[in-house]
Structure formats: structure tokens, C-alpha cells
Design a protein around this motif. Structure first.
Motif, PDB file in Angstrom:
ATOM      1  N   LEU A 294       1.080  -1.219  -0.044  1.00  0.00           N
ATOM      2  CA  LEU A 294      -0.075  -0.007  -0.090  1.00  0.00           C
ATOM      3  C   LEU A 294       0.993   1.336   0.044  1.00  0.00           C
ATOM      4  N   LYS A 295       0.377   2.173  -0.496  1.00  0.00           N
ATOM      5  CA  LYS A 295       1.155   3.371  -0.776  1.00  0.00           C
ATOM      6  C   LYS A 295       0.202   4.531  -0.080  1.00  0.00           C
ATOM      7  N   ARG A 296       1.113   5.461   0.237  1.00  0.00           N
ATOM      8  CA  ARG A 296       0.579   6.630   0.908  1.00  0.00           C
ATOM      9  C   ARG A 296      -0.019   7.619  -0.281  1.00  0.00           C
TER      10      ARG A 296
ATOM     11  N   ALA B 178       3.212   2.875   2.938  1.00  0.00           N
ATOM     12  CA  ALA B 178       2.450   3.121   4.064  1.00  0.00           C
ATOM     13  C   ALA B 178       2.502   2.011   5.225  1.00  0.00           C
ATOM     14  N   THR B 179       1.976   2.418   6.403  1.00  0.00           N
ATOM     15  CA  THR B 179       1.875   1.346   7.481  1.00  0.00           C
ATOM     16  C   THR B 179       0.349   1.387   7.756  1.00  0.00           C
ATOM     17  N   LEU B 180       0.147   0.252   8.337  1.00  0.00           N
ATOM     18  CA  LEU B 180      -1.312   0.027   8.629  1.00  0.00           C
ATOM     19  C   LEU B 180      -1.578  -0.059   9.954  1.00  0.00           C
ATOM     20  N   VAL B 181      -2.484   0.812  10.473  1.00  0.00           N
ATOM     21  CA  VAL B 181      -2.682   0.955  11.857  1.00  0.00           C
ATOM     22  C   VAL B 181      -4.270   0.606  11.921  1.00  0.00           C
TER      23      VAL B 181
END
Lengths: 514, 435
Positions: free
Chosen positions: B422-424, B430-433
Motif C-alpha cells: 500500500l502506498k500513501r 504506508a503502514t497500517l494501523v
């Protein structure tokens, strides 16, 4: 049966011989010339086994200690008579035993014997070569009894000098005429029983010898058959002597079935035969059952019942016996056969157990037990004490917890007869427990209490424990709550502090943010 | 596949038989981690002895198992060891067959989804291949049979083994789609200990999915199926309870078994959270916290069912784990059952975050349990707090394990629908939270 006396060669006319008819006349009971008696004693043992002892006694009225030769035999077996006369034997004792007598469990036997074969003989003083005669005697006896007594030689023969005194009459104490040998390896089997049975007057056809079936006799814990020959006095004045032949057979049966304890014994179960008649040649044929341990018939009952009782001194102990007289037809009853039955009364005991309920009631275990004498009985109970809530502990929990004493109440037989009359004036110290029976008194024994040191929770920790446990539950709840209510999103980095303040001011102004 | 399974069964039975013959068997059957007041073999024997003596087994506080267990062991008490080994074998074989069937369905669904192009292109490495899934059933059977917890539980002759067998048969019949058997085994499992009631929702969801009935509360077909299942379940439960009544002739097994499970009067230490909590509880709040703790077990059913309605088998796993951790008298045998499912989710390993920490903590706690018990009870140099602390740690580790697998599962589902890399907005990674 008529008995005719043939001519007997007499070396000298003896005073005793001529006075023999006088003694016969003087005694109140006429003594028969030859006498055969048979008896069987049955004794139930403490360990649940049963001990049967047969004795067959033949009295032979002849006297060839002077070297007379006799050729007429009526009740006395010819083979043994010839042995006695040929080898000038004064006393002969031979026994064949299989198994070892367990004195601790079975008490004392009537006639003890060592395992294997045992032979001891007193020769008469007219024998010149005792060792040679001994050797020939053992060979002849091994032929008569079908046993390997011919292995008796100088390597296993001794001349005891102090024990094995003559059991019959005679004051000879010259031990040169005594020989004793034992063969522990000798095995007893049917081959030895058959010739032994043949020595009996009625054989194995009538009387008590009918019970001697080898398949049952050898299926036992202990088996011993013996022959004892000795001279005895005919009367109390001992003017004449006669030969006494005793054939004895001792056997201990162990008919336990595991898990069922003592059941019942019967002649049929022990010997797989019942009795139908006494030996016609026997002057007395009796069965004795030892009821000394159970005089009132509480532990076992014997059927068919009999009213005849006799007492005898056995090994220093006065014992009581129920007697069955086989010479009387009434003993056999209407079925014409006698099968004695000894049934143990089931003393199952009574157990009352009430298990405990936590915080409601304790355990209760009550047992009614019959303890055998001279024994140790151990009762063990495994129990667990629950961990209590911290408020349920006593202020001194590290002292431990007590388990109360056990109580033993019993009626103990009393040696002295007691007075059951409670209205008589008695001192206080002896009149607490009511005395209902003359022969036993009531007694109660308390054991020591048990002090158990039990682990305790930490009493300072209730608040901490509540907090910590609820934390763990909350950790679970929190993780699952997070995962259940939130979804994954891409993280956008948050702007710096200055930019955020600027954004707030811009929002207030209504201007789009940076 | 039959040959390796047979070999595994032989090895497992040999290990158990060897331990039965050794002197460790008595030692193990006394351990509080392996047996609880509900499942101890010593209590079953005591119950049988009381029955022989003519006293009701429930008249004391010793026996807390169900009457059907007494009836079963009345005939099988001489063959107890074989019975427990057989129960373990049945559990392993049932789990093996059910996981095999489940894998086939997973693979089929995946194939349809691939053909329908529902997966983003970059998450092709998350797609499962038959090669990777081939040995999973065998691993499941191995995880159950050769797990030291299971072996200890079997050697101690804890009736937990029988509970596990019933639950495994329930799982098998549910996955095979047999509605009646599933209801019967579930009612049997509920009859033995109340907590498997929560598996009802998972079974319903799975069977509805299998019969292509949509889970829509407004549709009649949904309610009709639920009514059918409930009828079968409650009917078999009543039959079993009635049978127990007729076996012993009285209802006093109800307070002794179910009242005991729910009201937790016996505070013997075990690996759960209840004992020390209620040993140190203020009397005033006892009932309140008892209700809180018991509701805690049943409480996660509805939220988990809503979240995992597309994945009922994972829901079964989660429910089993929740029951094993939060039930009133847990033993290591319960843990062994849900741990047997872990190979089924082995494809999630790349998303697991705490697995190393959790496994270390579990191993260390398992080793420390007997040590601290000995120090507290026998040596007297420690006190109850030591054992309690290890209990807490053990349960925290289990909770972390379960929530870790849950996180990994949800994350993989997210990636399967949104793509793996995934990209920001600005194009960087990106990181997933969880938000």
C-alpha cells in the motif's frame, strides 16, 4: 469276623504271657486282640485354610521282642510285620511330606514333619551290625513305599544322642541303636500314597480312607503321610505289650477364590468324596471338628449338627471338638452319606460413609469390623482439604488445621465375670458404662488428633489480586475490542506542531488548511 | 495420507502406553495443572466407589462429572487407559478429516475468487497453493497428539480428553455439513461443560454458509434454519439430561455439575484466573464478580460472530481459545485443543507480531508451574503469589497469542481486498494501523 489263633512258637513261657488273660479279665472293658481305630480331625485355620488330619491306629497284640516268629496277620499289614521281625526293629518312624508347615499362619500341627522324607529307627539291642541292618531296612522300605529311600546311606544318616528318644515303651537309651536320616529332596506323589493306603485294614474301600483321593490330596498347600510303629502297653500296669501302628496323613487345603474370602468347606469340596460307612473292622471311627475358636457358633456353622462334644488337651491347650461317630447309623441320616459342611457366617461388616460437602458438613466414616486375634489391621483414608477463601481462615492459620480423633468402641471379653445388676451400690469409677453382659465390658479408645499444616493464600493481597486479575481480563478484552471495532487504515503522518496551530487558526478564520 | 497418519497414531499411542507403565503416571495425575476438580480421574473412581456403596456420588463434594461419565466408566473402568488413548486418537482423526475438508473448501473459494478477479494484483503471494496446504491436516493431528499438554492430560486420565473428543467430533460433523450430528455433538459437549454453548453461533454460521442461506435477519429461510438447529440441539440436550436423571434417579447432579461450574466453590489452584481471585475476594462483591467473570466467557460470542461471519472456522478457533482461557476450571488439555488448530493458520506467519515473545513466555511458564508449586506447597519458601503470578503470565501469553492470530487473520483479509503493498498519498510506503 471270627479270629482263630494258630499255634505260636514260644521260646519261653513268660510270666507276662500267662498273666495276660488275667489282665483281660480284670479290666472292665474287654480288650479285643487286634484293634483298629480311625479318626479324622478337621480344624479351620485363621488364615482361611482348613487342616485335616487322618490317624489310623492298629494295635497288634503280639510280642516278638523275644524273637518270636509270627505268621498270622489280621489287621496289621504283613509287609510291615515282616520288616519288624526280620530287622529287629523296635520303633520305626517314617514320614513323607510335601510343602512346609507355616506355623505363623496355621498354628501347630498334631504331628510335625520336615519337608521331604524322614526316617528314624530304634533297633533292638539284639542287633549286632546296626549299620548293615539299617542299610537293608532302608532298601526294603523303599520298596514298600515306592520311594527312593535307598539313597539313605552313611552320608545322610546320623545317630542323635540327645533327641529322638523312643516314643514307645522301653528304657533303652543306648544311642548306638538309633539311626536318623532325612532326604529333603524326596517328592511325595500318588506312587507313595497308594502303597500307604494298602497298609490299612480296609484299604481305601470303606471308612475314612475312602476320602484319600490323590488328585485332591496333592492339590493342597501341605501334605504329609507318615507311618509310626512302636511298642505300647496294653493296660496301665503294662504287663503286656502290643505293637501300635499309626498311619497319619496331614493335609492343609487352601480353597480360596480371590475376592470372595472364606466361603464354605465340605468333605466333598476337600476330598471330592463323601462318607457312606465306617470301616467294618474299626472299633471306633470318628470325625472331630475343632470348634474351640468358635464355641457359640458365631463365625461358622457345621452341618449336619451334632450334639456330641468332647474336650481334649492338645499341645497344652484345652480344645473343644464336635464329634461325629461313624459307627452309628444315625450319623449318616436318611441319605446314607455324610458330607460335612462348614459354612463361614458372612461377617461382612458394616460400613457407613457420609461424604463431606464443602462448608456444609464433614466426612463421616463408620465401620463395624471383626478383628482376628494377634493381628494388625490398618485403615487408611485419603482426604484433601480445600483451599479456603481468605475470610474463612482462623486468625492463626499457620498453626495448622486439626483433624479430630478417631474413636474405637468395642466390647472386650472379660476374664472375670461381672455383675450386671446396676441397682447395687458400686463406686463411681466403675459404674459409668452400663454393663449388659457378664463376660464382656465396653471400652472406647481415642486416637491422637492430626494437625495438618496447610498452604494459605497471602492475606495481604486482596486488593492487589483483584486489580491484577482484572488487568489480565482487561488485556484480553482490550485486544479483542481493538480488533473487533477498528479497521485497518493507512496511516497519514500528522503535521508538525506549528502547522497544526496554523490550521486551527485558519479553520477559525474559515480559510482552507495548509 | 493414511500411512503417515497411521504412523503418527502408532507413535502417539506408544508414547502414552510407555508413560502409563512408568512411575510418572501417578505423579502426573496429581498435578493441578493437568487435572481440575471437574476432570480428575481420582474423583471418577471415588464416584464409582460411592455408587457401589449405595450412596449417591453427588452427595459429597468429590464428584462433579456428569452421570453419563459414571455410566460409561461403570463398564469401562478396567479399560480406562485404552478409553483415554482412544479418545485422543478419535480427536486427532476427527481434526485431521475436518481440516482436510476445510482446506478443500478454502481452496475452492480461492479459485472462484481468482477467476472472478477479486484479488488485487500485488497480493498474489498471499494466495495459498495446494502444495503448501497438503501437509496441514497431518500437522494438525501431530500438533494435537504429540503436544506435551495432551500427553500429560491423557496419562493423567483426565476426562478433558473425552470433552476434547466430543468437541472434535462436533467440528468434524459441522464441517462435513451434517446438521443433526452437529447438533447432537454440540449438546453432548454442552452437557459436559456449559461453555461450548458459545460454539452454537459458529456452527450456525458455517452451516448456513454451506447451504447457501444468506445471513439476513429479515429472511424467513434464516430463521427457519435457526429454529431447526435450535430444536435439534435443545431436543438432544433434554434427552441427555433426562437420561441422566433416569440413570441415577434424582436431579442432584444438576447443582453438583452445573452449579459447581458456574458458582466456583472449590478454590483449588489451577492455571486459570478464577481461583486466587475468588480466594481473595471480599464477600460483599463475590456474586458480582462471579457474574462478571462468567459473562466474560459468553460475552465475546456476538461481536466475534458479527466480525467473522464470513469465516466461521476461524470463529470456532477463537471461541475455543476464549473458552479455554476464561473458563472456571481450565486445564492444559483445553489449551491443547485450540493449539491443534494453529497449523491451519500457518499461512498467517508473516503478519504475526509477537509470536516469539509469546512462545518463549508459554514455554517458560510451563516449566515454572511445577517449580513454584513445589516451592509453595512443599518447600514452604515461596508463597501463593509466586504461583499466581505465573498463572497471570501464562494467561496473558495465551491472550496475546490468540489476539495475535486474530490480528494477522484480519490483516490478511484486508490485504486481500486492498492489495499487499500500500502506498500513501504521496507515494511512499504506508503502514497500517487500527483506527
Amino acid at each position: 469276623m471270627r479270629w482263630e489263633e494258630t499255634v505260636v512258637e514260644e521260646a519261653t513261657a513268660d510270666k507276662e504271657d500267662t498273666s495276660a488273660p488275667e489282665t483281660v479279665v480284670q479290666s472292665s472293658v474287654p480288650q479285643p486282640k487286634d484293634d483298629f481305630q480311625e479318626e479324622l480331625v478337621i480344624r479351620p485355620l485363621h488364615s482361611g485354610d482348613i487342616y485335616a488330619s487322618f490317624q489310623f491306629r492298629t494295635l497288634w497284640e503280639t510280642d516278638f521282642m523275644r524273637g518270636n516268629k509270627v505268621s498270622h496277620y489280621r489287621l496289621f499289614p504283613k509287609s510291615l510285620g515282616q520288616v519288624i521281625s526280620k530287622f529287629s526293629v523296635r520303633e520305626l518312624h517314617i514320614s513323607f511330606t510335601q510343602g512346609y508347615w507355616r506355623t505363623m499362619q496355621w498354628g501347630q500341627p498334631f504331628l510335625p514333619s520336615p519337608p521331604g522324607a524322614e526316617l528314624w529307627v530304634w533297633f533292638q539291642d539284639s542287633v549286632t551290625d546296626v549299620d548293615g541292618t539299617w542299610k537293608e531296612l532302608t532298601n526294603v522300605l523303599s520298596g514298600i513305599f515306592c520311594a527312593s529311600l535307598n539313597f539313605i546311606d552313611s552320608t545322610n544318616t546320623v545317630q542323635p544322642s540327645a533327641s529322638f528318644k523312643p516314643l514307645g515303651i522301653g528304657n533303652v537309651t543306648d544311642h548306638r541303636f538309633l539311626r536318623y536320616a532325612t532326604l529333603p529332596r524326596e517328592i511325595v506323589c500318588t506312587e507313595n500314597l497308594t502303597p500307604w493306603k494298602k497298609l490299612l485294614p480296609c484299604g481305601s474301600k470303606a471308612g475314612l480312607a475312602v476320602l484319600l483321593k490323590s488328585e485332591k490330596l496333592f492339590h493342597s498347600s501341605f501334605h504329609s503321610q507318615a507311618v509310626h510303629i512302636r511298642p505300647v502297653c496294653q493296660d496301665w500296669q503294662c504287663k503286656t505289650t502290643s505293637w501300635e501302628l499309626r498311619q497319619t496323613l496331614n493335609v492343609v487345603f487352601d480353597l480360596h477364590t480371590p475376592g470372595q474370602g472364606k466361603l464354605e468347606w465340605s468333605l466333598f469340596k476337600m476330598f471330592s468324596r463323601t462318607l457312606t460307612e465306617a470301616c467294618p473292622l474299626a472299633s471306633s471311627s470318628k470325625i472331630y471338628i475343632d470348634i474351640t475358636d468358635d464355641p457359640q457358633g458365631e463365625q461358622f456353622e457345621v452341618s449336619p449338627a451334632t450334639h456330641l462334644l468332647s474336650q481334649a488337651m492338645v499341645l497344652g491347650d484345652r480344645r473343644t471338638f464336635s464329634v461325629y461317630d461313624l459307627t452309628q447309623q444315625i450319623t449318616f441320616g436318611t441319605v446314607r452319606s455324610l458330607n460335612l459342611l462348614i459354612r463361614w457366617k458372612s461377617s461382612e461388616g458394616y460400613i457407613h460413609y457420609q461424604p463431606s460437602k464443602d462448608r456444609v458438613r464433614p466426612h463421616l466414616l463408620e465401620m463395624l469390623v471383626q478383628l482376628p486375634p494377634n493381628s494388625v489391621t490398618e485403615v487408611t483414608v485419603q482426604f484433601e482439604r480445600a483451599l479456603l477463601k481468605w475470610t474463612e481462615y482462623t486468625p492463626d492459620p499457620n498453626h495448622g488445621f486439626y483433624v479430630g480423633s478417631s474413636v474405637i468402641s468395642s466390647l472386650v471379653p472379660s476374664i472375670v465375670a461381672m455383675d450386671t445388676n446396676s441397682t447395687r451400690e458400686q463406686p463411681l469409677f466403675s459404674s459409668f458404662f452400663p454393663c449388659k453382659e457378664e463376660s464382656s465390658y465396653f471400652m472406647r479408645v481415642y486416637t491422637e488428633p492430626l494437625l495438618v499444616n496447610l498452604p494459605t493464600p497471602d492475606f495481604s493481597m486482596p486488593y492487589n489480586v483483584i486489580c491484577l486479575t482484572c488487568t489480565v481480563v482487561a488485556v484480553g478484552y482490550g485486544s479483542l475490542y481493538n480488533l473487533l471495532t477498528r479497521s485497518f487504515q493507512i496511516e497519514e503522518p500528522s503535521p508538525g506542531l506549528a502547522k497544526r496551530i496554523a490550521n486551527i487558526i485558519r479553520k477559525m478564520r474559515g480559510v482552507p488548511p495548509l | 495420507m493414511a500411512a503417515p497418519l497411521t504412523l503418527l497414531l502408532l507413535v502417539a499411542v506408544t508414547v502414552r502406553a510407555a508413560l502409563y507403565r512408568s512411575s510418572l503416571a501417578d505423579l502426573i495425575s496429581e498435578r493441578v495443572e493437568v487435572v481440575s476438580p471437574l476432570t480428575a480421574w481420582k474423583r471418577v473412581v471415588e464416584g464409582l466407589a460411592l455408587l457401589d456403596l449405595g450412596v449417591s456420588p453427588y452427595s459429597g463434594d468429590v464428584f462433579h462429572e456428569t452421570p453419563l461419565i459414571i455410566y460409561l466408566f461403570h463398564f469401562l473402568v478396567d479399560y480406562a487407559e485404552i478409553t483415554f488413548m482412544l479418545a485422543d486418537v478419535i480427536t486427532a482423526v476427527a481434526l485431521y478429516l475436518s481440516v482436510k475438508d476445510y482446506n478443500k473448501q478454502v481452496f475452492r473459494k480461492q479459485k472462484y475468487a481468482l477467476e472472478a478477479d477479486r484479488y488485487p494484483l500485488d497480493c498474489l503471494e498471499l494466495i495459498r497453493s495446494p502444495k503448501e496446504m497438503q501437509y496441514i491436516p497431518l500437522k494438525v493431528a501431530m500438533f494435537y497428539l504429540l503436544n506435551p499438554f495432551t500427553i500429560l492430560s491423557c496419562v493423567a486420565k483426565s476426562t478433558c480428553g473425552l470433552n476434547n473428543a466430543v468437541i472434535a467430533l462436533f467440528v468434524l460433523s459441522t464441517i462435513k455439513g451434517n446438521v443433526l450430528l452437529s447438533a447432537i455433538f454440540l449438546s453432548l459437549a454442552t452437557y459436559q461443560s456449559i461453555y461450548p454453548l458459545t460454539l452454537c453461533a459458529a456452527a450456525l454460521l458455517y452451516l448456513l454458509q454451506r447451504q447457501y442461506i444468506p445471513v439476513n435477519l429479515r429472511r424467513f429461510s434464516f430463521w427457519w434454519f435457526v429454529a431447526q438447529y435450535a430444536f435439534m440441539y435443545l431436543g438432544s440436550l433434554f434427552v441427555i439430561v433426562g437420561l441422566s436423571f433416569f440413570l441415577l434417579g434424582s436431579w442432584d447432579f444438576l447443582p453438583s455439575v452445573y452449579g459447581f461450574i458456574l458458582s466456583v466453590p472449590d478454590l483449588t489452584p489451577n492455571i486459570g484466573l478464577f481461583w486466587y481471585f475468588f480466594a481473595e475476594m471480599f464477600e460483599h462483591f463475590r456474586l458480582f464478580f462471579l457474574c462478571v467473570f462468567q459473562i466474560n466467557v459468553f460475552f465475546y460470542t456476538v461481536p466475534l460472530s458479527i466480525k467473522l461471519k464470513e469465516h466461521p472456522v476461524f470463529l470456532i478457533f477463537m471461541q475455543l481459545a476464549v473458552i479455554s482461557i476464561f473458563k472456571s476450571y481450565p486445564t492444559v488439555g483445553d489449551i491443547a485443543l485450540y493449539m491443534a488448530f494453529l497449523p491451519v493458520w500457518s499461512h498467517l506467519h508473516r503478519f504475526l507480531r509477537n509470536i516469539f515473545l509469546v512462545s518463549c513466555v508459554l514455554l517458560a511458564c510451563s516449566a515454572l508451574f511445577p517449580v513454584l508449586w513445589h516451592l509453595w506447597i512443599y518447600a514452604g519458601s515461596a508463597n501463593s503469589n509466586f504461583y499466581y503470578a505465573i498463572t497471570l503470565l501464562f494467561n496473558v501469553a495465551q491472550i496475546l497469542l490468540v489476539s495475535d492470530y486474530f490480528y494477522a487473520f484480519l490483516r490478511r483479509e484486508h490485504h486481500l481486498s486492498h492489495g499487499l503493498y500500500l502506498k500513501r498519498k504521496d507515494g511512499s510506503e504506508a503502514t497500517l494501523v487500527l483506527k
